[in-house]
Design an enzyme around this catalytic site. Structure first.
Site, PDB file in Angstrom:
ATOM      1  N   GLU A 155      -5.482  -5.042  10.683  1.00 22.51           N
ATOM      2  CA  GLU A 155      -4.508  -3.970  10.885  1.00 22.51           C
ATOM      3  C   GLU A 155      -4.867  -3.194  12.148  1.00 22.51           C
ATOM      4  O   GLU A 155      -5.708  -2.287  12.105  1.00 22.51           O
ATOM      5  CB  GLU A 155      -4.531  -3.010   9.694  1.00 22.51           C
ATOM      6  CG  GLU A 155      -4.231  -3.665   8.369  1.00 22.51           C
ATOM      7  CD  GLU A 155      -3.660  -2.654   7.382  1.00 22.51           C
ATOM      8  OE1 GLU A 155      -2.532  -2.857   6.953  1.00 22.51           O
ATOM      9  OE2 GLU A 155      -4.338  -1.668   7.078  1.00 22.51           O
ATOM     10  N   SER A 165       3.147  -1.736  10.463  1.00 20.78           N
ATOM     11  CA  SER A 165       4.595  -1.614  10.660  1.00 20.78           C
ATOM     12  C   SER A 165       5.352  -2.899  10.331  1.00 20.78           C
ATOM     13  O   SER A 165       6.345  -3.234  10.996  1.00 20.78           O
ATOM     14  CB  SER A 165       4.902  -1.138  12.091  1.00 20.78           C
ATOM     15  OG  SER A 165       4.331   0.146  12.307  1.00 20.78           O
ATOM     16  N   GLU A 184      -7.004   4.585   7.572  1.00 16.94           N
ATOM     17  CA  GLU A 184      -6.763   6.010   7.281  1.00 16.94           C
ATOM     18  C   GLU A 184      -7.974   6.632   6.590  1.00 16.94           C
ATOM     19  O   GLU A 184      -8.262   7.825   6.775  1.00 16.94           O
ATOM     20  CB  GLU A 184      -5.475   6.157   6.452  1.00 16.94           C
ATOM     21  CG  GLU A 184      -4.252   5.896   7.336  1.00 16.94           C
ATOM     22  CD  GLU A 184      -3.007   5.451   6.598  1.00 16.94           C
ATOM     23  OE1 GLU A 184      -2.986   5.473   5.357  1.00 16.94           O
ATOM     24  OE2 GLU A 184      -2.043   5.060   7.292  1.00 16.94           O
ATOM     25  N   ASN A 212       0.865  -1.185   0.000  1.00 11.92           N
ATOM     26  CA  ASN A 212       0.000   0.000   0.000  1.00 11.92           C
ATOM     27  C   ASN A 212       0.899   1.232   0.000  1.00 11.92           C
ATOM     28  O   ASN A 212       1.473   1.584   1.033  1.00 11.92           O
ATOM     29  CB  ASN A 212      -0.897  -0.010   1.247  1.00 11.92           C
ATOM     30  CG  ASN A 212      -1.736   1.244   1.344  1.00 11.92           C
ATOM     31  OD1 ASN A 212      -1.864   1.995   0.367  1.00 11.92           O
ATOM     32  ND2 ASN A 212      -2.322   1.474   2.514  1.00 11.92           N
ATOM     33  N   GLY A 240       2.010   2.526  10.788  1.00 14.05           N
ATOM     34  CA  GLY A 240       2.936   3.640  10.631  1.00 14.05           C
ATOM     35  C   GLY A 240       3.576   4.104  11.923  1.00 14.05           C
ATOM     36  O   GLY A 240       4.177   5.176  11.971  1.00 14.05           O
ATOM     37  N   HIS A 267      -9.621   0.967   4.592  1.00 12.69           N
ATOM     38  CA  HIS A 267      -8.356   1.211   5.304  1.00 12.69           C
ATOM     39  C   HIS A 267      -8.609   2.174   6.465  1.00 12.69           C
ATOM     40  O   HIS A 267      -9.405   3.111   6.355  1.00 12.69           O
ATOM     41  CB  HIS A 267      -7.312   1.783   4.344  1.00 12.69           C
ATOM     42  CG  HIS A 267      -5.933   1.770   4.915  1.00 12.69           C
ATOM     43  ND1 HIS A 267      -5.507   2.727   5.810  1.00 12.69           N
ATOM     44  CD2 HIS A 267      -4.910   0.909   4.758  1.00 12.69           C
ATOM     45  CE1 HIS A 267      -4.256   2.447   6.168  1.00 12.69           C
ATOM     46  NE2 HIS A 267      -3.875   1.351   5.540  1.00 12.69           N
ATOM     47  N   LYS A 271       0.011   4.220  -0.328  1.00 10.15           N
ATOM     48  CA  LYS A 271      -0.679   5.402   0.228  1.00 10.15           C
ATOM     49  C   LYS A 271      -0.500   6.602  -0.707  1.00 10.15           C
ATOM     50  O   LYS A 271      -0.469   6.419  -1.922  1.00 10.15           O
ATOM     51  CB  LYS A 271      -0.174   5.701   1.646  1.00 10.15           C
ATOM     52  CG  LYS A 271      -0.130   4.444   2.519  1.00 10.15           C
ATOM     53  CD  LYS A 271       0.046   4.761   3.969  1.00 10.15           C
ATOM     54  CE  LYS A 271       0.284   3.476   4.762  1.00 10.15           C
ATOM     55  NZ  LYS A 271      -0.001   3.605   6.164  1.00 10.15           N
TER      56      LYS A 271
HETATM   57  C1  PEP Z   1      -0.924   0.113   5.797  1.00  9.03           C
HETATM   58  O1  PEP Z   1      -0.829   1.117   5.124  1.00  9.03           O
HETATM   59  O2  PEP Z   1      -1.886  -0.651   5.641  1.00  9.03           O
HETATM   60  C2  PEP Z   1       0.104  -0.165   6.792  1.00  9.03           C
HETATM   61  C3  PEP Z   1       0.021  -1.261   7.495  1.00  9.03           C
HETATM   62  O3  PEP Z   1       1.108   0.777   6.919  1.00  9.03           O
HETATM   63  P1  PEP Z   1       2.513   0.563   7.690  1.00  9.03           P
HETATM   64  O4  PEP Z   1       3.085  -0.754   7.178  1.00  9.03           O
HETATM   65  O5  PEP Z   1       3.332   1.737   7.298  1.00  9.03           O
HETATM   66  O6  PEP Z   1       2.220   0.487   9.128  1.00  9.03           O
END
Ligand code: PEP
Length: 271
Positions: free
Chosen positions: A167, A213, A95, A9, A173, A93, A11
């Site tokens: 998640e 992460s 976000e 992803n 992040g 997601h 983003k």
């Molecule tokens: C994500 O964008 O779904 C995600 C898990 O980001 P990160 O790996 O940066 O935590």
């Protein structure tokens, strides 16, 4: 045997001018066809990424899609617009839940649209830290899965190749991760809901990914869990060296699963 999936992803990173180069680097670094590899760039970079990974066995996904096919929705992107550009889509997601106020009900409408349009969906669920601290993480995630999958039958979800990404919001992040054991427990809880709202076959078939992460250094902690089938990777997916390590580790799991699967088949089928 469930797919082992590593989905990137990106983003709101890359431009159409630089996305192709990054995608080509990721493709060169992750040549493991036994792993389902998906890159989800911003909409404007879909075409460049598609061109860069052509012939590499890497699939391309969008980061969202509108629930309607067309209409007065300024700035939105619909499933028909993605034809020829993306075969996967990330839905719900955290976000988008945080910044665009997306609810499970809206994700459910988007999921209906994605499935009707032949886009393979990755539905994201996960609790915030307050939920985990209060001991209600599994209840929250179970509620999200029920809400996102409402009124869609098991056969449609199976045919559409549903993938769920667990998640935890507090891990995205932040550099913090769930433990492999906690992620596996959540995966089991998600499968219990899939069995309840769909069927045992659905519960056994849907790949459940961990996201939050993930790096090449920690992905093994998740992939060693039999109920976890890969990762949704954000920040590290912009780094070819990191993705090389993540996909190489996923290939170990995919190969081990194939060996177990072959050994469990009757001898006649193996010839
Ligand atoms: C994500 O964008 O779904 C995600 C898990 O980001 P990160 O790996 O940066 O935590």
């Amino acid at each position: 045997m469930r797919d082992v999936v590593i989905a990137a992803n990106w983003k709101m990173n890359t431009t159409p001018a630089d996305a192709g180069e990054l995608a080509a680097s990721l493709a060169a670094a992750t040549r493991h066809p036994e792993v389902v590899r998906v890159i989800c760039p911003p909409y404007l970079s879909l075409a460049a990424v598609g061109r860069a990974v052509a012939g590499e066995g890497i699939e391309v996904g969008a980061q969202d899609v509108h629930h309607e096919a067309s209409g007065a929705y300024t700035g939105a992107i619909s499933a028909p617009m993605l034809a020829g550009l993306a075969t996967w889509v990330i839905l719900g997601h955290s976000e988008r839940r945080r910044d665009q106020g997306e609810t499970d009900a809206l994700v459910n409408r988007k999921l209906h649209r994605a499935l009707a349009s032949g886009l393979r969906p990755i539905v994201c669920v996960g609790e915030v830290l307050a939920d985990r601290d209060a001991g209600r993480a599994e209840a929250v995630v179970a509620g999200q899965v029920r809400g996102c999958l409402a009124r869609i039958d098991s056969e449609t979800l199976l045919a559409g190749g549903l993938v769920i990404a667990y998640e935890p919001v507090w891990a995205i992040g932040t550099g913090r991760t769930a433990s492999g054991a906690d992620a596996a427990a959540m995966s089991a809880a998600i499968r219990a809901v899939l069995a309840e709202v769909g069927s045992t076959r659905l519960a056994d078939s849907v790949p459940v990914l961990y996201g939050g992460s993930v790096t090449s250094a920690n992905v093994g902690e998740f992939l060693v869990e039999p109920s976890i089938d890969g990762a949704l990777v954000g920040g590290a997916s912009l780094k070819p060296d990191e993705m090389a390590g993540i996909v190489a580790r996923a290939a170990v799991t995919a190969t081990a699963r194939a060996v177990v699967e072959a050994a469990s088949r009757p001898a006649d089928d193996r010839r």
